[in-house]
Design a protein around this motif. Structure first.
Motif, PDB file in Angstrom:
ATOM      1  N   GLY A  44       1.108  -1.408  -0.053  1.00 17.42           N
ATOM      2  CA  GLY A  44       0.220  -0.104  -0.415  1.00 17.42           C
ATOM      3  C   GLY A  44       1.272   1.801   0.136  1.00 17.42           C
ATOM      4  O   GLY A  44       0.557   2.637   0.100  1.00 17.42           O
ATOM      5  N   ALA A  45       2.328   0.843  -0.046  1.00 23.90           N
ATOM      6  CA  ALA A  45       3.300   1.958   0.093  1.00 23.90           C
ATOM      7  C   ALA A  45       3.072   2.794  -0.864  1.00 23.90           C
ATOM      8  O   ALA A  45       2.577   3.478  -1.079  1.00 23.90           O
ATOM      9  N   LYS A  46       2.589   2.484  -1.977  1.00 21.68           N
ATOM     10  CA  LYS A  46       2.704   3.105  -3.423  1.00 21.68           C
ATOM     11  C   LYS A  46       1.455   4.154  -3.416  1.00 21.68           C
ATOM     12  O   LYS A  46       1.244   5.201  -3.611  1.00 21.68           O
ATOM     13  N   GLU A  47       0.866   3.386  -2.986  1.00 23.73           N
ATOM     14  CA  GLU A  47      -1.106   3.845  -3.792  1.00 23.73           C
ATOM     15  C   GLU A  47      -0.992   5.365  -2.578  1.00 23.73           C
ATOM     16  O   GLU A  47      -1.236   6.470  -2.190  1.00 23.73           O
ATOM     17  N   ALA A  48      -0.341   5.623  -0.922  1.00 22.20           N
ATOM     18  CA  ALA A  48      -0.133   6.022   0.058  1.00 22.20           C
ATOM     19  C   ALA A  48       0.308   7.351  -0.581  1.00 22.20           C
ATOM     20  O   ALA A  48      -0.052   8.382  -0.530  1.00 22.20           O
ATOM     21  N   ILE A  49       1.394   6.705  -1.131  1.00 24.99           N
ATOM     22  CA  ILE A  49       2.421   8.361  -2.515  1.00 24.99           C
ATOM     23  C   ILE A  49       1.948   8.641  -2.982  1.00 24.99           C
ATOM     24  O   ILE A  49       1.700   9.979  -3.330  1.00 24.99           O
ATOM     25  N   GLU A  50       1.087   7.782  -3.989  1.00 23.40           N
ATOM     26  CA  GLU A  50       0.303   8.661  -4.404  1.00 23.40           C
ATOM     27  C   GLU A  50      -1.067   9.844  -4.247  1.00 23.40           C
ATOM     28  O   GLU A  50      -1.004  10.822  -4.874  1.00 23.40           O
ATOM     29  N   HIS A  51      -1.601   9.460  -3.258  1.00 20.74           N
ATOM     30  CA  HIS A  51      -2.306  10.175  -2.306  1.00 20.74           C
ATOM     31  C   HIS A  51      -1.723  11.792  -2.134  1.00 20.74           C
ATOM     32  O   HIS A  51      -2.071  12.884  -1.892  1.00 20.74           O
ATOM     33  N   ILE A  52      -0.268  11.392  -1.150  1.00 19.50           N
ATOM     34  CA  ILE A  52       0.744  12.554  -0.963  1.00 19.50           C
ATOM     35  C   ILE A  52       0.374  13.307  -1.727  1.00 19.50           C
ATOM     36  O   ILE A  52       0.252  14.603  -1.688  1.00 19.50           O
ATOM     37  N   VAL A  53       1.260  13.312  -3.224  1.00 16.42           N
ATOM     38  CA  VAL A  53       1.680  14.019  -4.213  1.00 16.42           C
ATOM     39  C   VAL A  53       0.460  14.414  -4.830  1.00 16.42           C
ATOM     40  O   VAL A  53       0.515  15.853  -5.524  1.00 16.42           O
ATOM     41  N   GLU A  54      -1.055  13.457  -4.407  1.00 20.42           N
ATOM     42  CA  GLU A  54      -2.096  14.465  -5.447  1.00 20.42           C
ATOM     43  C   GLU A  54      -2.681  15.750  -4.443  1.00 20.42           C
ATOM     44  O   GLU A  54      -2.921  16.933  -4.589  1.00 20.42           O
ATOM     45  N   GLY A  55      -2.043  15.619  -2.708  1.00 20.61           N
ATOM     46  CA  GLY A  55      -2.733  16.477  -2.332  1.00 20.61           C
ATOM     47  C   GLY A  55      -1.765  17.572  -2.109  1.00 20.61           C
ATOM     48  O   GLY A  55      -2.330  18.348  -2.181  1.00 20.61           O
ATOM     49  N   TYR A  56      -0.169  17.274  -2.416  1.00 21.78           N
ATOM     50  CA  TYR A  56       0.316  18.263  -2.985  1.00 21.78           C
ATOM     51  C   TYR A  56       0.051  19.209  -4.077  1.00 21.78           C
ATOM     52  O   TYR A  56       0.005  20.760  -3.998  1.00 21.78           O
ATOM     53  N   HIS A  57      -0.065  18.334  -4.925  1.00 19.03           N
ATOM     54  CA  HIS A  57      -0.423  19.051  -6.133  1.00 19.03           C
ATOM     55  C   HIS A  57      -2.596  20.135  -6.504  1.00 19.03           C
ATOM     56  O   HIS A  57      -1.941  21.028  -6.454  1.00 19.03           O
ATOM     57  N   HIS A  58      -3.132  19.665  -5.500  1.00 14.10           N
ATOM     58  CA  HIS A  58      -4.087  20.021  -5.252  1.00 14.10           C
ATOM     59  C   HIS A  58      -3.997  21.810  -4.521  1.00 14.10           C
ATOM     60  O   HIS A  58      -4.628  22.911  -5.211  1.00 14.10           O
ATOM     61  N   LYS A  59      -2.864  21.308  -3.668  1.00 14.01           N
ATOM     62  CA  LYS A  59      -2.580  22.768  -2.946  1.00 14.01           C
ATOM     63  C   LYS A  59      -1.678  24.065  -4.288  1.00 14.01           C
ATOM     64  O   LYS A  59      -2.128  24.955  -3.724  1.00 14.01           O
ATOM     65  N   THR A  60      -0.697  23.018  -4.610  1.00 18.27           N
ATOM     66  CA  THR A  60       0.278  24.311  -5.308  1.00 18.27           C
ATOM     67  C   THR A  60      -1.127  24.791  -6.375  1.00 18.27           C
ATOM     68  O   THR A  60      -0.837  25.970  -6.206  1.00 18.27           O
ATOM     69  N   VAL A  61      -2.534  24.340  -7.070  1.00 18.44           N
ATOM     70  CA  VAL A  61      -2.375  24.993  -7.770  1.00 18.44           C
ATOM     71  C   VAL A  61      -3.538  25.692  -7.103  1.00 18.44           C
ATOM     72  O   VAL A  61      -3.763  26.778  -7.642  1.00 18.44           O
ATOM     73  N   ALA A  62      -4.177  25.735  -5.892  1.00 15.20           N
ATOM     74  CA  ALA A  62      -5.092  26.500  -5.510  1.00 15.20           C
ATOM     75  C   ALA A  62      -3.973  27.605  -4.863  1.00 15.20           C
ATOM     76  O   ALA A  62      -4.522  29.040  -5.339  1.00 15.20           O
ATOM     77  N   ILE A  63      -2.390  27.202  -4.636  1.00 11.18           N
ATOM     78  CA  ILE A  63      -1.291  29.095  -4.321  1.00 11.18           C
ATOM     79  C   ILE A  63      -1.944  29.262  -5.632  1.00 11.18           C
ATOM     80  O   ILE A  63      -1.998  31.050  -5.282  1.00 11.18           O
ATOM     81  N   VAL A  64      -1.185  28.706  -6.969  1.00 13.75           N
ATOM     82  CA  VAL A  64      -0.717  29.429  -7.705  1.00 13.75           C
ATOM     83  C   VAL A  64      -2.020  30.022  -8.496  1.00 13.75           C
ATOM     84  O   VAL A  64      -1.662  30.970  -9.278  1.00 13.75           O
ATOM     85  N   ASN A  65      -3.702  29.525  -7.688  1.00 14.21           N
ATOM     86  CA  ASN A  65      -4.597  30.434  -8.687  1.00 14.21           C
ATOM     87  C   ASN A  65      -5.133  31.385  -7.981  1.00 14.21           C
ATOM     88  O   ASN A  65      -5.314  32.407  -7.839  1.00 14.21           O
TER      89      ASN A  65
END
Length: 78
Positions: A44-65
């Protein structure tokens, strides 16, 4: 790495033993590589990291916007 740390937290004792016997070997066979890859997925490590990356992506998009810069600059950041 974060992926390995996540694996260590999630893996069973048996998975960790197998992983530790293979990971870091410079002459690892294709079968060994596939075993390591499978362990990272099965734990489950791969999936957990994918969720972390997705969360960072959403935060980054919100900051840029939220930036008050020219539209071309926002586009460049994205």
């Amino acid at each position: 790495t974060l992926l390995i740390e996540e694996f260590q937290q999630r893996a069973t004792a048996e998975q960790q033993t197998t992983f530790n016997s293979l990971f870091g070997q410079h002459d690892l066979s294709d079968e060994g590589i596939e075993t390591v890859r499978s362990l990272l997925i099965e734990s489950g490590a791969k999936e957990a990291i994918e969720h972390i990356v997705e969360g960072y992506h959403h935060k980054t998009v919100a900051i840029v916007n939220s930036l008050t810069v020219e539209p071309w600059a926002k586009e460049a950041f994205q």
